[in-house]
Design a protein around this motif. Structure first.
Motif, PDB file in Angstrom:
ATOM      1  N   MET A   1      15.097 -17.149  -3.729  1.00  5.76           N
ATOM      2  CA  MET A   1      14.824 -16.401  -2.506  1.00  5.76           C
ATOM      3  C   MET A   1      14.759 -17.372  -1.329  1.00  5.76           C
ATOM      4  SD  MET A   1      14.417 -13.381  -3.988  1.00  5.76           S
ATOM      5  CE  MET A   1      13.388 -12.193  -3.111  1.00  5.76           C
ATOM      6  N   LEU A   2      15.292 -16.957  -0.192  1.00  4.52           N
ATOM      7  CA  LEU A   2      15.309 -17.796   1.001  1.00  4.52           C
ATOM      8  C   LEU A   2      14.470 -17.175   2.107  1.00  4.52           C
ATOM      9  CD1 LEU A   2      19.104 -18.768   1.216  1.00  4.52           C
ATOM     10  CD2 LEU A   2      17.260 -19.904  -0.061  1.00  4.52           C
ATOM     11  N   THR A   3      13.848 -18.054   2.887  1.00  6.24           N
ATOM     12  CA  THR A   3      13.073 -17.615   4.045  1.00  6.24           C
ATOM     13  C   THR A   3      14.012 -17.343   5.224  1.00  6.24           C
ATOM     14  OG1 THR A   3      12.786 -19.857   4.861  1.00  6.24           O
ATOM     15  CG2 THR A   3      11.134 -19.038   3.306  1.00  6.24           C
ATOM     16  N   GLU A   4      13.451 -16.811   6.314  1.00  6.77           N
ATOM     17  CA  GLU A   4      14.262 -16.583   7.502  1.00  6.77           C
ATOM     18  C   GLU A   4      13.459 -16.761   8.787  1.00  6.77           C
ATOM     19  OE1 GLU A   4      17.357 -13.360   9.383  1.00  6.77           O
ATOM     20  OE2 GLU A   4      15.470 -12.565   8.622  1.00  6.77           O
ATOM     21  N   HIS A   5      14.045 -17.486   9.715  1.00  6.05           N
ATOM     22  CA  HIS A   5      13.698 -17.430  11.135  1.00  6.05           C
ATOM     23  C   HIS A   5      15.014 -17.539  11.879  1.00  6.05           C
ATOM     24  CE1 HIS A   5       9.305 -17.413  11.419  1.00  6.05           C
ATOM     25  NE2 HIS A   5       9.328 -18.113  10.287  1.00  6.05           N
ATOM     26  N   THR A   6      15.283 -16.605  12.779  1.00  7.43           N
ATOM     27  CA  THR A   6      16.543 -16.675  13.523  1.00  7.43           C
ATOM     28  C   THR A   6      16.579 -17.903  14.415  1.00  7.43           C
ATOM     29  OG1 THR A   6      15.639 -15.299  15.309  1.00  7.43           O
ATOM     30  CG2 THR A   6      16.810 -14.169  13.506  1.00  7.43           C
ATOM     31  N   HIS A   7      15.411 -18.302  14.905  1.00 10.42           N
ATOM     32  CA  HIS A   7      15.265 -19.466  15.782  1.00 10.42           C
ATOM     33  C   HIS A   7      13.768 -19.677  15.963  1.00 10.42           C
ATOM     34  CE1 HIS A   7      14.505 -16.125  18.468  1.00 10.42           C
ATOM     35  NE2 HIS A   7      14.004 -16.961  19.367  1.00 10.42           N
ATOM     36  N   ILE A   8      13.387 -20.771  16.590  1.00  9.67           N
ATOM     37  CA  ILE A   8      11.986 -21.018  16.926  1.00  9.67           C
ATOM     38  C   ILE A   8      11.900 -21.382  18.405  1.00  9.67           C
ATOM     39  CG2 ILE A   8       9.979 -22.507  16.579  1.00  9.67           C
ATOM     40  CD1 ILE A   8      10.409 -20.609  14.273  1.00  9.67           C
ATOM     41  N   PRO A   9      11.270 -20.547  19.233  1.00 13.28           N
ATOM     42  CA  PRO A   9      11.068 -20.917  20.630  1.00 13.28           C
ATOM     43  C   PRO A   9      10.233 -22.196  20.737  1.00 13.28           C
ATOM     44  CG  PRO A   9      10.690 -18.571  20.311  1.00 13.28           C
ATOM     45  CD  PRO A   9      10.801 -19.188  18.944  1.00 13.28           C
ATOM     46  N   THR A  10      10.537 -22.998  21.736  1.00 12.17           N
ATOM     47  CA  THR A  10       9.800 -24.257  21.897  1.00 12.17           C
ATOM     48  C   THR A  10       8.350 -24.019  22.300  1.00 12.17           C
ATOM     49  OG1 THR A  10      10.576 -24.465  24.184  1.00 12.17           O
ATOM     50  CG2 THR A  10      11.886 -25.539  22.460  1.00 12.17           C
ATOM     51  N   SER A  11       8.056 -22.850  22.856  1.00 14.55           N
ATOM     52  CA  SER A  11       6.674 -22.509  23.162  1.00 14.55           C
ATOM     53  C   SER A  11       5.864 -22.406  21.889  1.00 14.55           C
ATOM     54  CB  SER A  11       6.612 -21.161  23.896  1.00 14.55           C
ATOM     55  OG  SER A  11       5.294 -20.647  23.893  1.00 14.55           O
ATOM     56  N   ARG A  12       4.630 -22.922  21.912  1.00 13.36           N
ATOM     57  CA  ARG A  12       3.768 -22.825  20.743  1.00 13.36           C
ATOM     58  C   ARG A  12       2.575 -21.928  21.025  1.00 13.36           C
ATOM     59  NH1 ARG A  12       5.973 -22.227  17.903  1.00 13.36           N
ATOM     60  NH2 ARG A  12       4.182 -21.782  16.622  1.00 13.36           N
ATOM     61  N   GLU A  13       2.786 -20.854  21.784  1.00 14.61           N
ATOM     62  CA  GLU A  13       1.690 -19.948  22.096  1.00 14.61           C
ATOM     63  C   GLU A  13       1.210 -19.198  20.857  1.00 14.61           C
ATOM     64  OE1 GLU A  13       2.773 -17.434  25.328  1.00 14.61           O
ATOM     65  OE2 GLU A  13       3.445 -19.095  26.594  1.00 14.61           O
ATOM     66  N   SER A  14       2.141 -18.802  19.993  1.00 11.97           N
ATOM     67  CA  SER A  14       1.752 -18.129  18.750  1.00 11.97           C
ATOM     68  C   SER A  14       1.303 -19.177  17.739  1.00 11.97           C
ATOM     69  CB  SER A  14       2.930 -17.351  18.167  1.00 11.97           C
ATOM     70  OG  SER A  14       3.258 -16.257  18.977  1.00 11.97           O
ATOM     71  N   PRO A  15       0.070 -19.104  17.279  1.00  5.32           N
ATOM     72  CA  PRO A  15      -0.389 -20.102  16.299  1.00  5.32           C
ATOM     73  C   PRO A  15       0.294 -19.889  14.958  1.00  5.32           C
ATOM     74  CG  PRO A  15      -2.055 -18.399  16.598  1.00  5.32           C
ATOM     75  CD  PRO A  15      -0.989 -18.146  17.624  1.00  5.32           C
ATOM     76  N   TRP A  16       0.724 -20.991  14.360  1.00  5.54           N
ATOM     77  CA  TRP A  16       1.291 -20.924  13.019  1.00  5.54           C
ATOM     78  C   TRP A  16       0.155 -20.683  12.035  1.00  5.54           C
ATOM     79  CZ3 TRP A  16       1.739 -25.457   9.326  1.00  5.54           C
ATOM     80  CH2 TRP A  16       2.399 -25.077   8.158  1.00  5.54           C
ATOM     81  N   PRO A  17       0.278 -19.678  11.141  1.00  6.67           N
ATOM     82  CA  PRO A  17      -0.821 -19.389  10.204  1.00  6.67           C
ATOM     83  C   PRO A  17      -1.154 -20.549   9.286  1.00  6.67           C
ATOM     84  CG  PRO A  17       0.733 -17.554  10.289  1.00  6.67           C
ATOM     85  CD  PRO A  17       1.356 -18.685  11.054  1.00  6.67           C
ATOM     86  N   GLY A  18      -0.221 -21.502   9.120  1.00  9.01           N
ATOM     87  CA  GLY A  18      -0.457 -22.599   8.187  1.00  9.01           C
ATOM     88  C   GLY A  18      -1.170 -23.805   8.763  1.00  9.01           C
ATOM     89  N   GLY A  19      -1.429 -23.834  10.071  1.00 12.71           N
ATOM     90  CA  GLY A  19      -2.096 -24.988  10.641  1.00 12.71           C
ATOM     91  C   GLY A  19      -1.694 -25.244  12.073  1.00 12.71           C
ATOM     92  N   PRO A  20      -2.137 -26.360  12.655  1.00 15.83           N
ATOM     93  CA  PRO A  20      -1.889 -26.621  14.072  1.00 15.83           C
ATOM     94  C   PRO A  20      -0.462 -27.033  14.399  1.00 15.83           C
ATOM     95  CG  PRO A  20      -3.117 -28.435  13.106  1.00 15.83           C
ATOM     96  CD  PRO A  20      -3.051 -27.364  12.057  1.00 15.83           C
ATOM     97  N   GLU A  21       0.229 -27.703  13.465  1.00  9.37           N
ATOM     98  CA  GLU A  21       1.561 -28.226  13.733  1.00  9.37           C
ATOM     99  C   GLU A  21       2.601 -27.460  12.917  1.00  9.37           C
ATOM    100  OE1 GLU A  21       2.376 -30.430  15.977  1.00  9.37           O
ATOM    101  OE2 GLU A  21       0.292 -30.785  16.568  1.00  9.37           O
ATOM    102  N   LEU A  22       3.581 -26.891  13.619  1.00  2.03           N
ATOM    103  CA  LEU A  22       4.635 -26.154  12.935  1.00  2.03           C
ATOM    104  C   LEU A  22       5.632 -27.136  12.328  1.00  2.03           C
ATOM    105  CD1 LEU A  22       5.755 -23.254  12.445  1.00  2.03           C
ATOM    106  CD2 LEU A  22       7.235 -23.658  14.425  1.00  2.03           C
ATOM    107  N   PRO A  23       5.866 -27.080  11.021  1.00  2.43           N
ATOM    108  CA  PRO A  23       6.806 -28.016  10.386  1.00  2.43           C
ATOM    109  C   PRO A  23       8.226 -27.839  10.902  1.00  2.43           C
ATOM    110  CG  PRO A  23       5.394 -26.988   8.742  1.00  2.43           C
ATOM    111  CD  PRO A  23       5.171 -26.247  10.024  1.00  2.43           C
ATOM    112  N   ALA A  24       8.990 -28.919  10.857  1.00  3.61           N
ATOM    113  CA  ALA A  24      10.364 -28.911  11.375  1.00  3.61           C
ATOM    114  C   ALA A  24      11.254 -27.929  10.630  1.00  3.61           C
ATOM    115  CB  ALA A  24      10.956 -30.323  11.282  1.00  3.61           C
ATOM    116  N   ARG A  25      10.939 -27.656   9.362  1.00  2.00           N
ATOM    117  CA  ARG A  25      11.826 -26.801   8.572  1.00  2.00           C
ATOM    118  C   ARG A  25      11.998 -25.411   9.182  1.00  2.00           C
ATOM    119  NH1 ARG A  25       7.093 -27.274   5.390  1.00  2.00           N
ATOM    120  NH2 ARG A  25       5.987 -25.296   5.010  1.00  2.00           N
ATOM    121  N   TYR A  26      11.019 -24.942   9.943  1.00  2.00           N
ATOM    122  CA  TYR A  26      11.114 -23.597  10.507  1.00  2.00           C
ATOM    123  C   TYR A  26      12.281 -23.449  11.470  1.00  2.00           C
ATOM    124  CZ  TYR A  26       6.767 -21.838   8.504  1.00  2.00           C
ATOM    125  OH  TYR A  26       5.819 -21.400   7.628  1.00  2.00           O
ATOM    126  N   SER A  27      12.645 -24.499  12.151  1.00  2.00           N
ATOM    127  CA  SER A  27      13.740 -24.420  13.120  1.00  2.00           C
ATOM    128  C   SER A  27      15.051 -24.961  12.576  1.00  2.00           C
ATOM    129  CB  SER A  27      13.368 -25.181  14.397  1.00  2.00           C
ATOM    130  OG  SER A  27      12.995 -26.512  14.117  1.00  2.00           O
TER     131      SER A  27
END
Length: 280
Positions: free
Chosen positions: A32-58
């Motif tokens: 199974m594969l995850t999906e994000h169409t893109h990641i906006p550079t804004s970090r207003e939405s907190p990532w549920p996993g912690g303070p820093e969004l990992p690079a893999r999301y983008s």
């Protein structure tokens, strides 16, 4: 209980075909594969996993394109998303993509879906975060209409189209697996789903979780639905934990592969080897 793999398939990790073959060769039942169409550079939405969004999301591949390549080079494993953010897609276009993928895969596709968490990502698609779940469910209804009718139409709040022709049809109705663990998720599984994908259920919470699984199956039976499979995303690979998942009524676990970072493809293959030792 079945065993599968879920991963953020990135442009710096293993190539899709290489990973698909490796998963199948080692005896796993699903990829199974995850999906994000893109990641906006804004970090207003907190990532549920912690303070820093990992690079893999983008850095993720489009899951449907990658899964088509994997489908053409494997024979047995189930292929799907965990999860696709369907509210961010045009449902007519996505219905054709999923049906096309299912034809290529010979009926092995499962569509795991979720409403998402990144408000800025949703906004770029014109999705109101406050209404993302309702939109997601309408998109599912519209896609099912397209998959099952030669002249499909749908009239809702977010999706509205008069009768259309759209082929190919999938080889079977792709199972829709509802992601999430909130208080109302079972309602969505029962109303729109063919299964449930809860996220990273901790071993310490398996007693409570087992109660929710029992509730789901009880309500499904009352509704004449039969058994609804439960797939745990990000399961612990410890043998005792796996026994506890099975005792809680879990049908399949997905081991989440570690993000190896650039140029460390061999590390992913070694991890697969280690996980394969857990297979019965």
């Amino acid at each position: 209980m079945d065993f599968g793999v879920v991963t953020f398939l990135t442009d710096y990790g293993p190539a899709p075909v290489e990973l698909g073959r490796a998963v199948e060769e080692r005896g796993f039942g699903a990829l199974m594969l995850t999906e994000h169409t893109h990641i906006p550079t804004s970090r207003e939405s907190p990532w549920p996993g912690g303070p820093e969004l990992p690079a893999r999301y983008s850095h993720t591949y489009d899951p449907f394109v990658a899964l088509a390549a994997i489908a053409a080079t494997t024979d047995r494993i189930a292929l799907g998303t965990a999860v696709s953010l369907v509210a961010q897609h045009d449902p007519i276009v996505l219905a054709k993509a999923v049906a096309s993928l299912d034809r290529i895969a010979g009926g092995r596709v499962e569509l795991g879906i979720g409403p998402g968490w990144n408000a800025e990502e949703m906004a770029n698609h014109g999705v109101d975060p406050a209404r993302r779940t309702a939109r997601m469910l309408e998109h599912v209804e519209a896609m099912k209409a397209i998959w099952t009718h030669d002249e499909a139409e749908y009239h809702g709040t977010f999706v509205d189209f008069d009768p259309i022709w759209s082929w190919p049809k999938p080889t079977r109705l792709p199972p829709v697996l509802i992601g999430g663990g909130g208080p109302t998720v079972l309602d969505r599984v029962l109303s729109h789903g063919d299964g449930w994908i809860p996220l990273r259920v901790p071993v310490s919470g398996l007693d409570e979780f087992g109660g929710r699984v029992a509730e789901l199956q009880r309500r499904a039976a009352d509704a004449g639905r039969g058994h609804l499979p439960v797939t745990v995303y990000g399961a612990s690979p410890k043998p005792q934990a796996l026994e506890s998942y099975a005792a809680a009524g879990v049908d399949r676990v997905l081991f989440e592969l570690t993000d190896p970072g650039p140029a460390e493809t061999d590390a992913v293959l070694r991890e697969l080897d280690e996980l394969a030792e857990l297979l019965p």
